[in-house]
Every structure is written in structure tokens, then in C-alpha cells.
Write a protein that holds these residues in place. Sequence first.
Motif, PDB file in Angstrom:
ATOM      1  N   SER A   7     100.219  55.962  61.289  1.00 48.18           N
ATOM      2  CA  SER A   7      99.246  55.345  62.196  1.00 48.18           C
ATOM      3  C   SER A   7      98.346  54.358  61.452  1.00 48.18           C
ATOM      4  O   SER A   7      97.937  53.334  62.008  1.00 48.18           O
ATOM      5  CB  SER A   7      98.398  56.431  62.864  1.00 48.18           C
ATOM      6  OG  SER A   7      97.553  57.079  61.921  1.00 48.18           O
ATOM      7  N   TRP A   8      98.052  54.665  60.186  1.00 46.62           N
ATOM      8  CA  TRP A   8      97.237  53.752  59.363  1.00 46.62           C
ATOM      9  C   TRP A   8      98.014  52.501  59.009  1.00 46.62           C
ATOM     10  O   TRP A   8      97.522  51.378  59.161  1.00 46.62           O
ATOM     11  CB  TRP A   8      96.791  54.480  58.093  1.00 46.62           C
ATOM     12  CG  TRP A   8      96.199  53.588  57.052  1.00 46.62           C
ATOM     13  CD1 TRP A   8      95.003  52.947  57.101  1.00 46.62           C
ATOM     14  CD2 TRP A   8      96.798  53.217  55.809  1.00 46.62           C
ATOM     15  NE1 TRP A   8      94.810  52.207  55.955  1.00 46.62           N
ATOM     16  CE2 TRP A   8      95.899  52.361  55.143  1.00 46.62           C
ATOM     17  CE3 TRP A   8      98.001  53.558  55.180  1.00 46.62           C
ATOM     18  CZ2 TRP A   8      96.176  51.814  53.878  1.00 46.62           C
ATOM     19  CZ3 TRP A   8      98.282  53.019  53.941  1.00 46.62           C
ATOM     20  CH2 TRP A   8      97.382  52.164  53.314  1.00 46.62           C
ATOM     21  N   ALA A   9      99.265  52.678  58.561  1.00 50.43           N
ATOM     22  CA  ALA A   9     100.100  51.538  58.158  1.00 50.43           C
ATOM     23  C   ALA A   9     100.402  50.620  59.343  1.00 50.43           C
ATOM     24  O   ALA A   9     100.442  49.394  59.204  1.00 50.43           O
ATOM     25  CB  ALA A   9     101.382  52.022  57.509  1.00 50.43           C
ATOM     26  N   ALA A  10     100.582  51.225  60.528  1.00 47.79           N
ATOM     27  CA  ALA A  10     100.919  50.434  61.717  1.00 47.79           C
ATOM     28  C   ALA A  10      99.677  49.850  62.383  1.00 47.79           C
ATOM     29  O   ALA A  10      99.787  49.013  63.285  1.00 47.79           O
ATOM     30  CB  ALA A  10     101.679  51.295  62.711  1.00 47.79           C
ATOM     31  N   GLY A  11      98.495  50.296  61.936  1.00 42.86           N
ATOM     32  CA  GLY A  11      97.259  49.783  62.532  1.00 42.86           C
ATOM     33  C   GLY A  11      96.911  50.390  63.860  1.00 42.86           C
ATOM     34  O   GLY A  11      96.098  49.853  64.615  1.00 42.86           O
ATOM     35  N   TRP A  12      97.523  51.551  64.188  1.00 41.43           N
ATOM     36  CA  TRP A  12      97.226  52.204  65.468  1.00 41.43           C
ATOM     37  C   TRP A  12      95.831  52.800  65.490  1.00 41.43           C
ATOM     38  O   TRP A  12      95.167  52.801  66.523  1.00 41.43           O
ATOM     39  CB  TRP A  12      98.259  53.301  65.756  1.00 41.43           C
ATOM     40  CG  TRP A  12      99.674  52.793  65.850  1.00 41.43           C
ATOM     41  CD1 TRP A  12     100.044  51.520  66.158  1.00 41.43           C
ATOM     42  CD2 TRP A  12     100.859  53.545  65.632  1.00 41.43           C
ATOM     43  NE1 TRP A  12     101.414  51.409  66.147  1.00 41.43           N
ATOM     44  CE2 TRP A  12     101.957  52.636  65.828  1.00 41.43           C
ATOM     45  CE3 TRP A  12     101.139  54.862  65.284  1.00 41.43           C
ATOM     46  CZ2 TRP A  12     103.273  53.044  65.683  1.00 41.43           C
ATOM     47  CZ3 TRP A  12     102.460  55.260  65.164  1.00 41.43           C
ATOM     48  CH2 TRP A  12     103.507  54.363  65.350  1.00 41.43           C
ATOM     49  N   LEU A  13      95.409  53.354  64.339  1.00 36.04           N
ATOM     50  CA  LEU A  13      94.073  53.946  64.232  1.00 36.04           C
ATOM     51  C   LEU A  13      93.394  53.406  62.993  1.00 36.04           C
ATOM     52  O   LEU A  13      94.009  53.281  61.925  1.00 36.04           O
ATOM     53  CB  LEU A  13      94.159  55.477  64.148  1.00 36.04           C
ATOM     54  CG  LEU A  13      94.498  56.234  65.437  1.00 36.04           C
ATOM     55  CD1 LEU A  13      94.696  57.711  65.131  1.00 36.04           C
ATOM     56  CD2 LEU A  13      93.397  56.066  66.470  1.00 36.04           C
ATOM     57  N   ALA A  14      92.105  53.104  63.135  1.00 36.44           N
ATOM     58  CA  ALA A  14      91.341  52.569  61.989  1.00 36.44           C
ATOM     59  C   ALA A  14      90.689  53.730  61.251  1.00 36.44           C
ATOM     60  O   ALA A  14      89.505  54.006  61.443  1.00 36.44           O
ATOM     61  CB  ALA A  14      90.308  51.557  62.470  1.00 36.44           C
ATOM     62  N   TRP A  15      91.484  54.434  60.444  1.00 33.27           N
ATOM     63  CA  TRP A  15      90.937  55.555  59.674  1.00 33.27           C
ATOM     64  C   TRP A  15      89.931  55.038  58.660  1.00 33.27           C
ATOM     65  O   TRP A  15      90.178  54.060  57.974  1.00 33.27           O
ATOM     66  CB  TRP A  15      92.055  56.299  58.945  1.00 33.27           C
ATOM     67  CG  TRP A  15      93.035  56.956  59.862  1.00 33.27           C
ATOM     68  CD1 TRP A  15      94.257  56.483  60.245  1.00 33.27           C
ATOM     69  CD2 TRP A  15      92.870  58.210  60.521  1.00 33.27           C
ATOM     70  NE1 TRP A  15      94.871  57.366  61.109  1.00 33.27           N
ATOM     71  CE2 TRP A  15      94.035  58.445  61.290  1.00 33.27           C
ATOM     72  CE3 TRP A  15      91.863  59.165  60.540  1.00 33.27           C
ATOM     73  CZ2 TRP A  15      94.209  59.584  62.056  1.00 33.27           C
ATOM     74  CZ3 TRP A  15      92.041  60.308  61.309  1.00 33.27           C
ATOM     75  CH2 TRP A  15      93.198  60.511  62.052  1.00 33.27           C
ATOM     76  N   SER A  16      88.796  55.746  58.557  1.00 34.23           N
ATOM     77  CA  SER A  16      87.774  55.290  57.613  1.00 34.23           C
ATOM     78  C   SER A  16      87.059  56.478  56.997  1.00 34.23           C
ATOM     79  O   SER A  16      87.195  57.595  57.471  1.00 34.23           O
ATOM     80  CB  SER A  16      86.762  54.389  58.308  1.00 34.23           C
ATOM     81  OG  SER A  16      86.116  55.080  59.361  1.00 34.23           O
TER      82      SER A  16
END
Length: 276
Positions: free
Chosen positions: A267-276
Motif C-alpha cells: 500500500s505504501w509502494a503503490a501510494g494507496w495509503l500515506a503511512w507516516s
Amino acid sequence: MDFTLAIKAALLGIVEGLTEFLPISSTGHLILTQSLLGLHGEFWDAFEVAIQFGAIIAVIWEFRERIVDVVGGMFKGESLAWRFAINVVIATIPAIVLALLFGKTIKAHLFNPIAVATALVVGGLVILWAERRQVNHQPRIQSLDDLTAVDALKVGLAQTAAVLFPGTSRSGATIIGGMFFGISRQVATHFSFFLAIPILFGASAKELLDIRHLLNQQTLALFGIGFIFSFISAFVCVRWLLRFVSNHNFVGFAWYRIIFGGLILISWAAGWLAWS
């Protein structure tokens, strides 16, 4: 008090209690939950550590008879009681030393969802390796009373992996490390519970001390909510895990870690969720 914050504090408490003693990383799940809930800043970073106190009380209550026996045995000069207590101290020292030396640096650079997700996947693979290995290796230690100081030191060194790499899981590192060193799954699990008491108590106390300037009526109330829900969920989880390890292995937890961590990384690599 803000009702929304109270709900979020309760959710963090539940996550802490349910994951603290399973080999899936409570710190990792709390960091991920905190990110999803949008809780950032000094207070919430300390909150996720301080509410571990609720989980500690659950363990102390569950093992109160053993703890009383050990303490009483020490006063009576019983060698088994002293050996058990010394083993707990020996196994605790490596993690405390590393936390004091590198804790702030690790927290600044590795307390993030991506590092945690990576550790979840790697840890899952290690658990699969350990479980496959134990099929062909009969554990030499089948009782807590059979643990030597050297065995305790080995488990303590394994526990440092959880300090160095958030998402590894303290309980997972001690249990799986113990299995690699010839300790049965059941004994390693029980020893992990006792190691949690000084480690989690020290971490919780330190975090509260560090943020004492932020404590007020509302923040104390939030800690209270987190503590209560952490205690209840941990109590349920400890009872369940003690029954589980008597007849099951940790392969299911390994696959959970791999799939969960993998989904976060995807999800991080695909940009689905902006994990921070």
C-alpha cells in the motif's frame, strides 16, 4: 474530555493488550494504529509505551501464585527461587543496556510504519524457520526450573532484537530465540511473560517521567482509559495464549505477520495509503 480522543485512547489500549504477548509486535501494531488514527506528537508517542503498564498488571495477576512462591522462596533461601529470579535479571540486562544507549536514536529513525512492516515480514520468516527446525530437534529444556544462567543470557540477547528493530516483537524474539536455543515452546512462552514485567514496567515508568510536563487532568484521564482497556484485553489474551501454546505452534502468527507487513509495504509502494 474530548470523546473522540477517549475512543482513540481505548482503541490503543485494546491493541496494546491484545498484541503485547503474541509474537506479532505490540509496538509495531501501536505505531501503525497511531498512524491510521492520526495521533502524532510527544504525548501519543509516550502514550503507546506507558499503557503497557496495564498489560503488566494483567501478567502479574495471572502469575501471582508463582510470583509469591518465588519471592517467598527467596526469603527462605531456596535455591530454585533464587536461580529463577537471577535468570530473569540476567535476561533483562541486555535489553535495558541497549535501550539506554540507543533508545532515542532508534525511536527517531525506526519508529515508523515502513520499518515496522519490514520487521513484521522478516520476523514472520524467522518464526517459520524456527518452527520447521523444532520439528526435527527435541527441546532439551522442558521446565522453567531447568533454565541455566547461560540459557537466560541467550534469551536476553535474543530479546534485544525487539529493541533494535521495532516491529520484531519482544515476546516473539524471546520465545523464538528460546526455541532456537533448545527451550520448549511452552517454557519459552512462560519465561517471556516473566521477562515482560521488569522490561515493560521500566519502559512505562520512563515514558511517564519524560512527559510529566504534559500531564494534566485530560491526559491523565486518557492514560487511565488506555490502562483499563490494556489490562482487560491483555488479561484475556494471556489466558488464551497459555492454552494455545499447549497444543499449537506459531506458524499462523508467522503468516499473519508476513501478510500484514506485506500489505502495508504494498500500500505504501503503490501510494494507496500515506503511512507516516
